[in-house]
Enzyme design. Structure first.
Site, mmCIF file in Angstrom:
data_model
loop_
_atom_site.group_PDB
_atom_site.id
_atom_site.type_symbol
_atom_site.label_atom_id
_atom_site.label_comp_id
_atom_site.label_asym_id
_atom_site.label_seq_id
_atom_site.Cartn_x
_atom_site.Cartn_y
_atom_site.Cartn_z
ATOM 1 N N TYR A 1 -2.269 -0.954 10.280
ATOM 2 C CA TYR A 1 -2.402 -1.404 8.885
ATOM 3 C C TYR A 1 -1.140 -1.049 8.096
ATOM 4 O O TYR A 1 -0.567 -1.889 7.391
ATOM 5 C CB TYR A 1 -3.636 -0.741 8.262
ATOM 6 C CG TYR A 1 -3.762 -0.946 6.771
ATOM 7 C CD1 TYR A 1 -4.280 -2.126 6.253
ATOM 8 C CD2 TYR A 1 -3.368 0.056 5.869
ATOM 9 C CE1 TYR A 1 -4.400 -2.316 4.882
ATOM 10 C CE2 TYR A 1 -3.484 -0.120 4.508
ATOM 11 C CZ TYR A 1 -4.001 -1.303 4.010
ATOM 12 O OH TYR A 1 -4.109 -1.482 2.652
ATOM 13 N N SER B 1 0.838 -1.205 0.000
ATOM 14 C CA SER B 1 0.000 0.000 0.000
ATOM 15 C C SER B 1 0.866 1.246 0.000
ATOM 16 O O SER B 1 1.983 1.251 0.537
ATOM 17 C CB SER B 1 -0.887 0.016 1.247
ATOM 18 O OG SER B 1 -1.509 1.268 1.387
HETATM 19 N N1 LIG Z 1 -8.497 -0.195 -2.222
HETATM 20 C C1 LIG Z 1 -7.499 0.594 -1.924
HETATM 21 O O1 LIG Z 1 -7.581 1.840 -2.023
HETATM 22 C C2 LIG Z 1 -6.170 0.015 -1.496
HETATM 23 C C3 LIG Z 1 -5.075 0.878 -1.408
HETATM 24 C C4 LIG Z 1 -3.829 0.337 -1.085
HETATM 25 C C5 LIG Z 1 -3.683 -1.022 -0.871
HETATM 26 N N2 LIG Z 1 -4.782 -1.831 -0.939
HETATM 27 C C6 LIG Z 1 -4.547 -3.263 -0.748
HETATM 28 O O2 LIG Z 1 -5.026 -3.946 -1.891
HETATM 29 C C7 LIG Z 1 -5.467 -5.252 -1.537
HETATM 30 C C8 LIG Z 1 -6.882 -5.483 -2.032
HETATM 31 O O3 LIG Z 1 -7.725 -4.509 -1.459
HETATM 32 P P1 LIG Z 1 -9.204 -4.267 -1.988
HETATM 33 O O4 LIG Z 1 -9.456 -2.816 -1.853
HETATM 34 O O5 LIG Z 1 -9.400 -4.931 -3.295
HETATM 35 O O6 LIG Z 1 -10.023 -5.037 -0.845
HETATM 36 P P2 LIG Z 1 -11.552 -5.583 -0.814
HETATM 37 O O7 LIG Z 1 -12.308 -5.118 -2.019
HETATM 38 O O8 LIG Z 1 -12.085 -5.254 0.528
HETATM 39 O O9 LIG Z 1 -11.336 -7.160 -0.880
HETATM 40 C C9 LIG Z 1 -10.642 -7.786 0.160
HETATM 41 C C10 LIG Z 1 -10.484 -9.241 -0.162
HETATM 42 O O10 LIG Z 1 -9.721 -9.841 0.890
HETATM 43 C C11 LIG Z 1 -10.463 -10.898 1.464
HETATM 44 N N3 LIG Z 1 -10.279 -10.919 2.911
HETATM 45 C C12 LIG Z 1 -10.427 -9.901 3.789
HETATM 46 N N4 LIG Z 1 -10.232 -10.329 5.049
HETATM 47 C C13 LIG Z 1 -9.965 -11.668 4.953
HETATM 48 C C14 LIG Z 1 -9.694 -12.692 5.887
HETATM 49 N N5 LIG Z 1 -9.676 -12.453 7.210
HETATM 50 N N6 LIG Z 1 -9.475 -13.944 5.422
HETATM 51 C C15 LIG Z 1 -9.501 -14.216 4.105
HETATM 52 N N7 LIG Z 1 -9.778 -13.288 3.168
HETATM 53 C C16 LIG Z 1 -10.002 -12.035 3.593
HETATM 54 C C17 LIG Z 1 -11.913 -10.620 1.134
HETATM 55 O O11 LIG Z 1 -12.619 -11.855 1.108
HETATM 56 P P3 LIG Z 1 -14.184 -11.996 1.575
HETATM 57 O O12 LIG Z 1 -14.861 -10.703 1.230
HETATM 58 O O13 LIG Z 1 -14.652 -13.163 0.822
HETATM 59 O O14 LIG Z 1 -14.159 -12.235 3.034
HETATM 60 C C18 LIG Z 1 -11.788 -9.970 -0.241
HETATM 61 O O15 LIG Z 1 -11.724 -10.943 -1.239
HETATM 62 C C19 LIG Z 1 -5.307 -5.337 -0.021
HETATM 63 O O16 LIG Z 1 -4.074 -5.934 0.276
HETATM 64 C C20 LIG Z 1 -5.310 -3.884 0.416
HETATM 65 O O17 LIG Z 1 -4.623 -3.704 1.634
HETATM 66 C C21 LIG Z 1 -6.022 -1.354 -1.237
#
Ligand SMILES: NC(=O)c1ccc[n+]([C@@H]2O[C@H](COP(=O)([O-])OP(=O)(O)OC[C@H]3O[C@@H](n4cnc5c(N)ncnc54)[C@H](OP(=O)(O)O)[C@@H]3O)[C@@H](O)[C@H]2O)c1
Length: 260
Positions: A161, A148
């Site tokens: 985080y 991130s």
């Molecule tokens: N979106 C942003 O702005 C942003 C920015 C920087 C970095 N990131 C990073 O990018 C990655 C993806 O983020 P995203 O925004 O796409 O997230 P998201 O839409 O919330 O999706 C999160 C995914 O992780 C799974 N997950 C969450 N907690 C879990 C657990 N305890 N056990 C197993 N699976 C779990 C969820 O599965 P279920 O829903 O099936 O439980 C879902 O498939 C993450 O590493 C996040 O830190 C995101």
């Protein structure tokens, strides 16, 4: 498009958001993809269905990180789905979706329980997943970890985080050195603000305007922007790239805009 025909991939957290986009991209490039999810079986099914409709191959694997036996459960489902094939690409994308833990994490409010939860999901699970998956992994394989912008820009309300993502980047570099002898590359992709479920704050037009104004390329990220960077690292084109962090933030917080 890169050619991943005959390859296999595991994408954690692929039920939605960036993980879904990564799974779709790798499957579109020809890989058989294990679509991991935590709780949302319906969403994982949708990812698998979207891949199959586009002519790709995928299967769902459930394991809730941060619970007893999480990695073991995942490995069992993965091994069954691969049916004797080895694993070529592992993308550690899943991260704590608990908004309370991610956002209420300022130093004055963070609880030890929240700290433990976010480290268990974002750091412990990926590390021990790599450990457990290594015997299944082919030489010349790929590990890509999703970090991130929070490791480069200090966000006081996300201290735990952000610390987990710092740990993940250290883990990537260390693993790159450890696994190089087998030709396995390990890299990190670091997204900035990206439109997914986890970023409900991005629905606020004022916040969008501020973040867009801080980004050289002038918009909020899309899941496909991240998926394409991952696909490069997963491809043969990236065979000589290891131990790196690719900043995929569209140039967020690079410096003053008034000077251009
Ligand atoms: N979106 C942003 O702005 C942003 C920015 C920087 C970095 N990131 C990073 O990018 C990655 C993806 O983020 P995203 O925004 O796409 O997230 P998201 O839409 O919330 O999706 C999160 C995914 O992780 C799974 N997950 C969450 N907690 C879990 C657990 N305890 N056990 C197993 N699976 C779990 C969820 O599965 P279920 O829903 O099936 O439980 C879902 O498939 C993450 O590493 C996040 O830190 C995101």
């Amino acid at each position: 498009m890169t050619d991943l025909k005959g390859k296999t991939a595991l994408v954690t957290g692929a039920s939605k958001g960036m993980g879904r986009a990564i799974a779709q991209r790798l499957a579109g490039d020809g890989a058989l993809v294990a679509v991991h999810y935590g709780r949302d079986a319906e969403a994982a099914k949708e990812t698998v269905a979207a891949i199959e409709q586009a002519g790709g191959e995928a299967f769902p694997v459930r394991a809730e990180f941060g619970t007893d036996g999480d990695v073991r459960t995942l490995l069992t489902g993965l091994t069954a789905g691969l049916q004797g094939l080895s694993l070529d690409i592992l993308v550690n994308n899943a991260a704590c979706g608990n908004q309370e833990t991610v956002r209420a994490g300022s130093v004055d409010r963070l609880t030890p329980e929240q700290f433990d939860e976010v480290f268990a999901i974002n750091v412990k699970a990926p590390l021990f997943l790599v450990q457990a998956a290594l015997p299944l992994m082919a030489d010349g394989g790929r590990v890509v970890n999703i970090s991130s912008l929070a490791t480069r820009v200090a966000l006081p309300y996300q201290i735990a985080y952000a610390m987990t993502k710092g740990a993940l980047e250290v883990m990537s570099r260390t693993l790159a050195n450890a696994l190089g002898a087998r030709g396995i590359t390990v890299n990190t992709v670091s997204p900035g603000a990206t439109d997914t479920d986890v970023t409900d704050t991005l629905r606020d037009p004022e916040i969008r305007t501020v973040l867009t104004g801080l980004t050289a390329l002038g918009r909020i990220g899309r899941p496909a922007d991240i998926a394409d960077a991952v696909a490069f690292l997963a491809s043969d084109d990236a065979r000589w790239v290891t131990g790196n962090v690719i900043d995929a933030t569209g140039g967020a917080y690079l410096g003053p805009m008034w000077a251009r």
